[in-house]
Scaffold this motif. Structure first.
Motif, PDB file in Angstrom:
ATOM      1  N   HIS A   1     -46.412   0.011  -5.303  1.00 33.34           N
ATOM      2  CA  HIS A   1     -45.445   0.106  -6.395  1.00 33.34           C
ATOM      3  C   HIS A   1     -45.680   1.423  -7.129  1.00 33.34           C
ATOM      4  O   HIS A   1     -46.681   2.096  -6.906  1.00 33.34           O
ATOM      5  CB  HIS A   1     -45.658  -1.056  -7.367  1.00 33.34           C
TER       6      HIS A   1
ATOM      7  N   HIS B   1     -38.468   0.033 -11.327  1.00 36.20           N
ATOM      8  CA  HIS B   1     -37.381   0.827 -10.737  1.00 36.20           C
ATOM      9  C   HIS B   1     -36.104   0.002 -10.638  1.00 36.20           C
ATOM     10  O   HIS B   1     -36.153  -1.230 -10.604  1.00 36.20           O
ATOM     11  CB  HIS B   1     -37.777   1.303  -9.334  1.00 36.20           C
TER      12      HIS B   1
ATOM     13  N   HIS C   1     -43.377  -7.398 -12.151  1.00 36.56           N
ATOM     14  CA  HIS C   1     -42.704  -7.329 -10.849  1.00 36.56           C
ATOM     15  C   HIS C   1     -42.728  -8.700 -10.196  1.00 36.56           C
ATOM     16  O   HIS C   1     -43.611  -9.508 -10.483  1.00 36.56           O
ATOM     17  CB  HIS C   1     -43.444  -6.313  -9.948  1.00 36.56           C
TER      18      HIS C   1
ATOM     19  N   ASP D   1     -36.181  -7.366  -7.385  1.00 35.01           N
ATOM     20  CA  ASP D   1     -37.188  -6.337  -7.103  1.00 35.01           C
ATOM     21  C   ASP D   1     -36.958  -5.131  -8.017  1.00 35.01           C
ATOM     22  O   ASP D   1     -35.884  -4.538  -7.984  1.00 35.01           O
ATOM     23  CB  ASP D   1     -37.094  -5.931  -5.620  1.00 35.01           C
ATOM     24  N   GLY D   2     -37.946  -4.803  -8.807  1.00 33.15           N
ATOM     25  CA  GLY D   2     -37.828  -3.634  -9.694  1.00 33.15           C
ATOM     26  C   GLY D   2     -37.085  -3.951 -10.979  1.00 33.15           C
ATOM     27  O   GLY D   2     -37.592  -3.702 -12.078  1.00 33.15           O
TER      28      GLY D   2
ATOM     29  N   GLU E   1     -38.033   4.406  -6.165  1.00 32.38           N
ATOM     30  CA  GLU E   1     -39.245   3.743  -5.673  1.00 32.38           C
ATOM     31  C   GLU E   1     -39.104   3.503  -4.178  1.00 32.38           C
ATOM     32  O   GLU E   1     -40.070   3.548  -3.437  1.00 32.38           O
ATOM     33  CB  GLU E   1     -39.456   2.427  -6.434  1.00 32.38           C
TER      34      GLU E   1
HETATM   35 ZN   LIG Z   1     -40.195  -2.950  -6.379  1.00 32.32          ZN
END
Ligand SMILES: [Zn+2]
Length: 415
Positions: free
Chosen positions: A364, A85, A195, A96-97, A130
């Protein structure tokens, strides 16, 4: 793959991560990118542009999940998917993502540079929302793909300003029927999400990669305790129906249940405790608790929920207070696919990267993809285990290892 020489350097993906991070509702280095905000739409446009530049065929569904396909030699076969994401909670960082999206794209470009021709198509997926920031529900896009959240339920969602999901997604340009978002189980052959770990273990142990075997899933219960208020001096102890002392018993009962589950993977937390009226000289008449119980084993987690309910019944009777509970959500945990894990392990070994099997304690999009496809996750370390903060950091070497092993694995799975 025929060669181990790096087909591309990691610099381009680092530059892209930085460019994407600058598309934010907050000043750098803070990343805030809430779904369907102007920043989210610009970020989507940027990533879609990169995908198009790589020759991928880009499509979007009615909720904004984005699919960028590298056509295989046998395009009628179900593709191997990868992705993550690009939305970010307020005051977040840049990994993150985004590592899973831009790293997934880079893994494809590495294979293209090596003139690899996949038999199955390889498809990059960018999941919508997300993060639960806007609609109060995490993994909106993947939940709808797996039909865990139905179109009817989705139509009831609103943000804090009272704007509906329907209004916001159509304003963002996603106008198709929500009924078309759910995907059949044969849509993806396999799916892998790269991730950051969002925990400290890989860095502490000096290990390059985490191969996720299970994804823990939360269950959340809201508890309302109604007792009887009164003057803290005037009302003597024998007749009291103090809602907060009742809540204290429940909090400790939940902790005891989690501690005695017999597994280190069982965790339970009371993260919200609202006391009414909240005055020093007034007996609490009402308390609202919000609890979060997680495990990688659904039955074991659900036993904790049962123990919590028993404690509610017991405390209500003994203390003569009214206790009501509401199960907000209880998603099943996911077990990752042994064949994908074996391919990841093989790729990590071939690339000379150290690795360990581990559990994902955060959830996730892969948790929901697991309902419709065999999945696995590949973790890279992040400094100090820090995530959801502007100082979130993953080194170029860590990202490079993740991309390298992901690209080898995609090549193996797509054949
Ligand atoms: Zn994430």
């Amino acid at each position: 793959m025929a060669t181990t020489r790096p087909a591309r350097t990691i610099d381009s993906v680092l530059d892209e991560l930085k460019t994407l991070a600058a598309i934010s509702e907050a000043d750098p280095p803070v990343v805030t990118r809430v779904v369907f905000s102007e920043a989210d739409l610009r970020a989507r446009a940027y990533v879609k542009g990169l995908c198009a530049d790589a020759g991928l065929e880009v499509t979007e569904d009615a909720i904004g999940n984005t699919f960028a396909r590298w056509q295989g030699i046998e395009p009628e076969l179900a593709p191997v998917g990868t992705g993550s994401h690009i939305d970010a909670i307020p005051n977040a960082g840049l990994y993150d993502g985004c590592v899973g999206v831009l790293g997934g794209l880079e893994a494809i470009r590495v294979l293209q540079k090596l003139e690899f021709r996949p038999r199955r198509s390889i498809e990059l997926v960018i999941f919508t929302a997300e993060e639960p920031t806007r609609f109060g529900i995490g993994c909106l896009g993947s939940r709808m793909m797996a039909n865990v959240l139905t179109p009817t339920q989705a139509r009831k969602l609103t943000d804090k300003e009272g704007r509906s999901l329907e209004q916001l997604r159509t304003q963002a340009g996603f106008v198709g029927a929500l009924e078309s978002v759910a995907l059949p189980a044969e849509r993806f052959h396999q799916f892998i999400e790269l991730h950051i770990e969002q925990g400290p273990l890989l860095e502490q142990e000096g290990i390059d990669l985490g191969l996720v075997t299970h994804i823990a899933a939360p269950a959340s219960v809201r508890i309302l305790i109604e007792g009887e208020g009164g003057h803290a001096g005037g009302k003597l102890m024998p007749g009291r129906k103090d809602a907060l002392t009742a809540a204290a018993e429940l909090i400790l009962a939940l902790e005891a249940a989690a501690k005695s589950s017999g597994a280190i993977d069982t965790v339970a937390t009371v993260g919200v405790c609202e006391v009414f009226p909240g005055a020093v000289n007034s007996i609490p008449s009402r308390v609202r608790l919000e609890t979060d119980v997680r495990d990688i084993d659904r039955a074991r987690r659900d036993r904790i929920l049962d123990a919590l309910q028993e404690a509610c019944n017991d405390v209500a009777t003994r203390r003569r207070v009214a206790i009501s509970t509401e199960l907000v959500n209880a998603d099943p945990p996911a077990t990752c696919d042994p064949a994908i894990l074996a391919a990841l392990e093989h790729s990590a070994q071939a690339a000379g990267k150290s690795h360990k099997k581990m559990v994902s304690r955060a959830y996730h999009d892969s948790l929901f993809m697991a309902r419709i496809a065999p999945v696995a996750m590949l973790f890279i370390p992040c400094r100090g285990g820090v995530s959801h903060r502007p100082d979130e950091y993953a080194s170029p070497e860590w990202i490079g290892s993740g991309v390298h092993v992901l690209s080898r694995t995609l090549a193996m799975l797509a054949g």
